[in-house]
Design an enzyme around this catalytic site. Structure first.
Site, PDB file in Angstrom:
ATOM      1  N   ASN A  68      -5.849   2.022   0.384  1.00  0.00           N
ATOM      2  CA  ASN A  68      -4.644   1.801   0.891  1.00  0.00           C
ATOM      3  C   ASN A  68      -3.766   3.091   1.384  1.00  0.00           C
ATOM      4  O   ASN A  68      -3.528   4.159   0.647  1.00  0.00           O
ATOM      5  CB  ASN A  68      -3.624   1.129  -0.080  1.00  0.00           C
ATOM      6  CG  ASN A  68      -2.483   0.637   0.688  1.00  0.00           C
ATOM      7  OD1 ASN A  68      -1.832   1.267   1.208  1.00  0.00           O
ATOM      8  ND2 ASN A  68      -2.105  -0.585   0.685  1.00  0.00           N
TER       9      ASN A  68
ATOM     10  N   HIS B  58       1.074   5.088   2.410  1.00  0.00           N
ATOM     11  CA  HIS B  58       1.858   6.102   2.016  1.00  0.00           C
ATOM     12  C   HIS B  58       1.683   7.241   3.276  1.00  0.00           C
ATOM     13  O   HIS B  58       2.608   8.351   3.341  1.00  0.00           O
ATOM     14  CB  HIS B  58       1.460   6.780   0.670  1.00  0.00           C
ATOM     15  CG  HIS B  58       2.263   6.038  -0.534  1.00  0.00           C
ATOM     16  ND1 HIS B  58       3.012   4.766  -0.438  1.00  0.00           N
ATOM     17  CD2 HIS B  58       2.099   6.120  -1.688  1.00  0.00           C
ATOM     18  CE1 HIS B  58       3.133   4.323  -1.294  1.00  0.00           C
ATOM     19  NE2 HIS B  58       2.643   5.011  -2.172  1.00  0.00           N
TER      20      HIS B  58
ATOM     21  N   HIS C  60      -0.615  -2.391   4.940  1.00  0.00           N
ATOM     22  CA  HIS C  60       0.284  -3.458   4.838  1.00  0.00           C
ATOM     23  C   HIS C  60       1.136  -3.274   5.924  1.00  0.00           C
ATOM     24  O   HIS C  60       1.857  -2.410   6.167  1.00  0.00           O
ATOM     25  CB  HIS C  60       0.943  -3.241   3.406  1.00  0.00           C
ATOM     26  CG  HIS C  60       1.998  -4.491   3.070  1.00  0.00           C
ATOM     27  ND1 HIS C  60       2.669  -4.746   1.927  1.00  0.00           N
ATOM     28  CD2 HIS C  60       2.335  -5.607   3.785  1.00  0.00           C
ATOM     29  CE1 HIS C  60       3.566  -5.843   2.055  1.00  0.00           C
ATOM     30  NE2 HIS C  60       3.136  -6.284   3.321  1.00  0.00           N
TER      31      HIS C  60
ATOM     32  N   ARG D  50       4.390  -4.397   7.013  1.00  0.00           N
ATOM     33  CA  ARG D  50       5.547  -5.108   6.381  1.00  0.00           C
ATOM     34  C   ARG D  50       6.395  -5.573   7.841  1.00  0.00           C
ATOM     35  O   ARG D  50       6.432  -4.892   8.571  1.00  0.00           O
ATOM     36  CB  ARG D  50       6.381  -4.042   5.574  1.00  0.00           C
ATOM     37  CG  ARG D  50       5.355  -3.721   4.326  1.00  0.00           C
ATOM     38  CD  ARG D  50       6.463  -2.880   3.485  1.00  0.00           C
ATOM     39  NE  ARG D  50       7.259  -3.803   2.700  1.00  0.00           N
ATOM     40  CZ  ARG D  50       7.378  -4.178   1.706  1.00  0.00           C
ATOM     41  NH1 ARG D  50       6.338  -3.733   0.740  1.00  0.00           N
ATOM     42  NH2 ARG D  50       8.528  -4.909   1.292  1.00  0.00           N
TER      43      ARG D  50
ATOM     44  N   ARG E 130       8.659  -0.543   7.735  1.00  0.00           N
ATOM     45  CA  ARG E 130       8.906   0.956   6.938  1.00  0.00           C
ATOM     46  C   ARG E 130       7.661   2.008   6.816  1.00  0.00           C
ATOM     47  O   ARG E 130       8.375   3.014   6.850  1.00  0.00           O
ATOM     48  CB  ARG E 130       9.483   0.738   5.678  1.00  0.00           C
ATOM     49  CG  ARG E 130       8.226   0.233   4.602  1.00  0.00           C
ATOM     50  CD  ARG E 130       8.998   0.364   3.239  1.00  0.00           C
ATOM     51  NE  ARG E 130       9.717  -0.961   2.810  1.00  0.00           N
ATOM     52  CZ  ARG E 130       9.900  -1.555   1.959  1.00  0.00           C
ATOM     53  NH1 ARG E 130       9.635  -0.940   0.718  1.00  0.00           N
ATOM     54  NH2 ARG E 130      10.882  -2.524   1.679  1.00  0.00           N
ATOM     55  N   HIS E 131       6.667   1.476   7.222  1.00  0.00           N
ATOM     56  CA  HIS E 131       5.436   2.575   7.028  1.00  0.00           C
ATOM     57  C   HIS E 131       4.374   2.292   8.053  1.00  0.00           C
ATOM     58  O   HIS E 131       4.616   2.989   9.409  1.00  0.00           O
ATOM     59  CB  HIS E 131       4.904   2.832   5.870  1.00  0.00           C
ATOM     60  CG  HIS E 131       4.646   1.477   4.950  1.00  0.00           C
ATOM     61  ND1 HIS E 131       3.781   0.653   5.173  1.00  0.00           N
ATOM     62  CD2 HIS E 131       4.917   1.326   3.436  1.00  0.00           C
ATOM     63  CE1 HIS E 131       3.679  -0.306   4.202  1.00  0.00           C
ATOM     64  NE2 HIS E 131       4.379  -0.028   3.262  1.00  0.00           N
TER      65      HIS E 131
ATOM     66  N   GLU F 230      -2.898  -6.409   4.671  1.00  0.00           N
ATOM     67  CA  GLU F 230      -1.964  -6.912   3.648  1.00  0.00           C
ATOM     68  C   GLU F 230      -0.782  -7.623   4.567  1.00  0.00           C
ATOM     69  O   GLU F 230      -0.266  -6.752   5.139  1.00  0.00           O
ATOM     70  CB  GLU F 230      -1.369  -5.860   2.564  1.00  0.00           C
ATOM     71  CG  GLU F 230      -2.686  -5.629   1.618  1.00  0.00           C
ATOM     72  CD  GLU F 230      -2.143  -4.825   0.758  1.00  0.00           C
ATOM     73  OE1 GLU F 230      -0.803  -4.154   0.700  1.00  0.00           O
ATOM     74  OE2 GLU F 230      -2.736  -4.100  -0.090  1.00  0.00           O
TER      75      GLU F 230
ATOM     76  N   THR G  54       5.270  -4.119  -3.191  1.00  0.00           N
ATOM     77  CA  THR G  54       5.141  -5.313  -3.578  1.00  0.00           C
ATOM     78  C   THR G  54       5.514  -5.616  -5.183  1.00  0.00           C
ATOM     79  O   THR G  54       4.760  -5.158  -5.842  1.00  0.00           O
ATOM     80  CB  THR G  54       3.871  -5.935  -3.412  1.00  0.00           C
ATOM     81  OG1 THR G  54       3.321  -5.423  -1.913  1.00  0.00           O
ATOM     82  CG2 THR G  54       3.461  -7.440  -3.430  1.00  0.00           C
TER      83      THR G  54
ATOM     84  N   GLU H 288      -6.800 -11.639  -4.911  1.00  0.00           N
ATOM     85  CA  GLU H 288      -6.680 -10.451  -5.274  1.00  0.00           C
ATOM     86  C   GLU H 288      -5.654 -10.283  -6.816  1.00  0.00           C
ATOM     87  O   GLU H 288      -4.438 -10.755  -6.332  1.00  0.00           O
ATOM     88  CB  GLU H 288      -6.084  -9.564  -4.537  1.00  0.00           C
ATOM     89  CG  GLU H 288      -5.832  -8.162  -5.172  1.00  0.00           C
ATOM     90  CD  GLU H 288      -5.335  -6.867  -4.053  1.00  0.00           C
ATOM     91  OE1 GLU H 288      -6.103  -7.028  -2.608  1.00  0.00           O
ATOM     92  OE2 GLU H 288      -4.996  -5.956  -4.338  1.00  0.00           O
TER      93      GLU H 288
ATOM     94  N   HIS I  40      -3.077  -2.939  -7.286  1.00  0.00           N
ATOM     95  CA  HIS I  40      -1.602  -2.142  -7.673  1.00  0.00           C
ATOM     96  C   HIS I  40      -1.717  -1.579  -8.920  1.00  0.00           C
ATOM     97  O   HIS I  40      -1.715  -2.032  -9.910  1.00  0.00           O
ATOM     98  CB  HIS I  40      -0.809  -3.672  -7.569  1.00  0.00           C
ATOM     99  CG  HIS I  40       0.264  -3.195  -7.028  1.00  0.00           C
ATOM    100  ND1 HIS I  40       1.436  -2.371  -7.612  1.00  0.00           N
ATOM    101  CD2 HIS I  40       1.212  -3.528  -6.041  1.00  0.00           C
ATOM    102  CE1 HIS I  40       2.502  -2.457  -6.859  1.00  0.00           C
ATOM    103  NE2 HIS I  40       2.352  -3.132  -5.664  1.00  0.00           N
ATOM    104  N   GLY I  41      -1.022  -0.292  -8.639  1.00  0.00           N
ATOM    105  CA  GLY I  41      -0.725   0.441 -10.032  1.00  0.00           C
ATOM    106  C   GLY I  41      -2.022   1.109 -10.551  1.00  0.00           C
ATOM    107  O   GLY I  41      -2.088   1.680 -11.706  1.00  0.00           O
TER     108      GLY I  41
ATOM    109  N   HIS J  93      -1.508   4.344  -3.932  1.00  0.00           N
ATOM    110  CA  HIS J  93      -0.468   5.288  -4.379  1.00  0.00           C
ATOM    111  C   HIS J  93      -1.298   6.630  -5.059  1.00  0.00           C
ATOM    112  O   HIS J  93      -0.985   7.613  -4.793  1.00  0.00           O
ATOM    113  CB  HIS J  93       0.594   4.713  -5.341  1.00  0.00           C
ATOM    114  CG  HIS J  93       1.262   5.885  -5.643  1.00  0.00           C
ATOM    115  ND1 HIS J  93       2.544   5.923  -4.976  1.00  0.00           N
ATOM    116  CD2 HIS J  93       1.483   6.509  -6.919  1.00  0.00           C
ATOM    117  CE1 HIS J  93       3.464   7.004  -5.693  1.00  0.00           C
ATOM    118  NE2 HIS J  93       2.715   7.117  -7.072  1.00  0.00           N
TER     119      HIS J  93
HETATM  120  N1  PXP Z   1      -3.045  -4.458  -3.294  1.00  0.00           N
HETATM  121  C1  PXP Z   1      -1.796  -5.003  -2.715  1.00  0.00           C
HETATM  122  C2  PXP Z   1      -1.883  -6.640  -2.457  1.00  0.00           C
HETATM  123  C3  PXP Z   1      -0.716  -4.392  -2.350  1.00  0.00           C
HETATM  124  O1  PXP Z   1       0.500  -4.692  -2.013  1.00  0.00           O
HETATM  125  C4  PXP Z   1      -0.646  -2.861  -2.821  1.00  0.00           C
HETATM  126  C5  PXP Z   1       0.458  -2.034  -2.564  1.00  0.00           C
HETATM  127  O2  PXP Z   1       0.621  -1.915  -1.018  1.00  0.00           O
HETATM  128  C6  PXP Z   1      -2.057  -2.473  -3.496  1.00  0.00           C
HETATM  129  C7  PXP Z   1      -3.041  -3.260  -3.607  1.00  0.00           C
HETATM  130  C8  PXP Z   1      -1.870  -1.030  -3.590  1.00  0.00           C
HETATM  131  O3  PXP Z   1      -1.404  -0.551  -4.711  1.00  0.00           O
HETATM  132  P1  PXP Z   1      -1.046   0.750  -5.220  1.00  0.00           P
HETATM  133  O4  PXP Z   1      -0.543   1.727  -4.153  1.00  0.00           O
HETATM  134  O5  PXP Z   1      -0.192   0.851  -6.327  1.00  0.00           O
HETATM  135  O6  PXP Z   1      -2.374   1.594  -5.575  1.00  0.00           O
END
Ligand code: PXP
Length: 248
Positions: A7, A10, A43, A45, A49-50, A70, A101, A151, A191-192, A214
């Site tokens: 992703n 950023h 994503h 949005r 924003r990005h 996304e 998210t 997911e 995510h995370g 991230h």
């Molecule tokens: N999956 C989804 C559905 C998300 O919304 C995000 C954040 O945009 C991610 C994965 C990636 O998350 P992270 O940036 O925390 O790795």
């Protein structure tokens, strides 16, 4: 082998901080692919924003392996997805005030909207994934809505403090994944996730794809995108129970 979708939102966040032309998320995507990414995730949005609409269009030309968009199930974004045709659309909840998210999509509460979005995207040949909590009822409804994949949000796992809390979150992911596989759904997670917490995740049977942003972009700022992706791929492969078998 578990796929890695990188992703790159950023990268666009840094660009938008100055409303400038650099850094270019498209260049970041090319470097991520050279580093071994199996796909690129962005994503778009509603507040832009990005990632911008143009980024998605240019990425569609450049990313020939797997582009995952996304998106919220809103009319405006669905129209863009139908025009751009990413390989995959992951439907996520979206609130303007949130930093990122927060939590999974409640597919039970929003069943009608999601069913219609799934149908329209699939009719255009787009593979659909629903970003949900690791919850059996949500999995059953996602299946009933006709999605191709789900997911599972791993934020609760990533943010869990202490061994027991983390083990509990991991157990939910294991149970929900087994349930989803019995329903013949493709299982993705994200995510995370970072270089040190993915180990138990990649051992979950049937997991096919991780979407990580991230932690990879944070490391890329210091060591470069190619190396950051390569290091994540090797961290994944080290613990992948089926390193040679390709996910569907
Ligand atoms: N999956 C989804 C559905 C998300 O919304 C995000 C954040 O945009 C991610 C994965 C990636 O998350 P992270 O940036 O925390 O790795």
């Amino acid at each position: 082998m578990i796929r890695l979708g990188v992703n790159i939102d950023h990268v666009a966040t840094v660009r938008q901080a100055r409303r400038a032309t650099e850094p270019d998320p498209v260049a970041a995507a090319v470097l991520a692919l050279l580093g071994g990414a199996d796909g690129i995730t962005v994503h778009l949005r509603e507040d832009r924003r990005h990632i911008q609409e143009r980024d998605v269009r240019v990425l569609r030309e450049v990313v020939t392996n797997r582009l995952n968009l996304e998106m919220a199930a809103s009319e405006e974004i669905i129209a863009i997805a139908l025009a751009v045709k990413p390989d995959e659309a992951t439907l996520v909840p979206e609130k303007r005030q949130e930093l990122t998210t927060e939590g999974g999509l409640d597919v039970i509460a929003h069943a009608d909207t999601i069913r219609s979005a799934v149908d329209r995207l699939q009719s255009a040949g787009i593979h659909v994934s629903l970003f949900i909590d690791p919850d059996i009822e949500q999995v059953d409804m996602a299946h009933a809505l006709g999605t191709n994949a789900i997911e599972f949000q791993t934020a609760s796992y990533s943010e869990a403090v202490g061994g027991t809390a983390r083990e509990e979150e991991l157990a939910k992911l294991l149970t929900a994944s087994a349930h989803a596989r019995n329903r013949k759904l493709h299982v993705h997670m994200g995510h995370g996730l970072n270089y040190s917490n993915i180990q138990p995740i990649v051992r979950i049977p049937g997991l096919e794809e991780l979407n990580i942003g991230h932690s990879i972009v944070s490391r890329a700022v210091l060591v470069g995108m190619e190396r950051a992706v390569r290091e994540m791929k090797s961290a994944m492969q080290e613990h992948d129970p089926n390193p040679k078998k390709s996910g569907a």
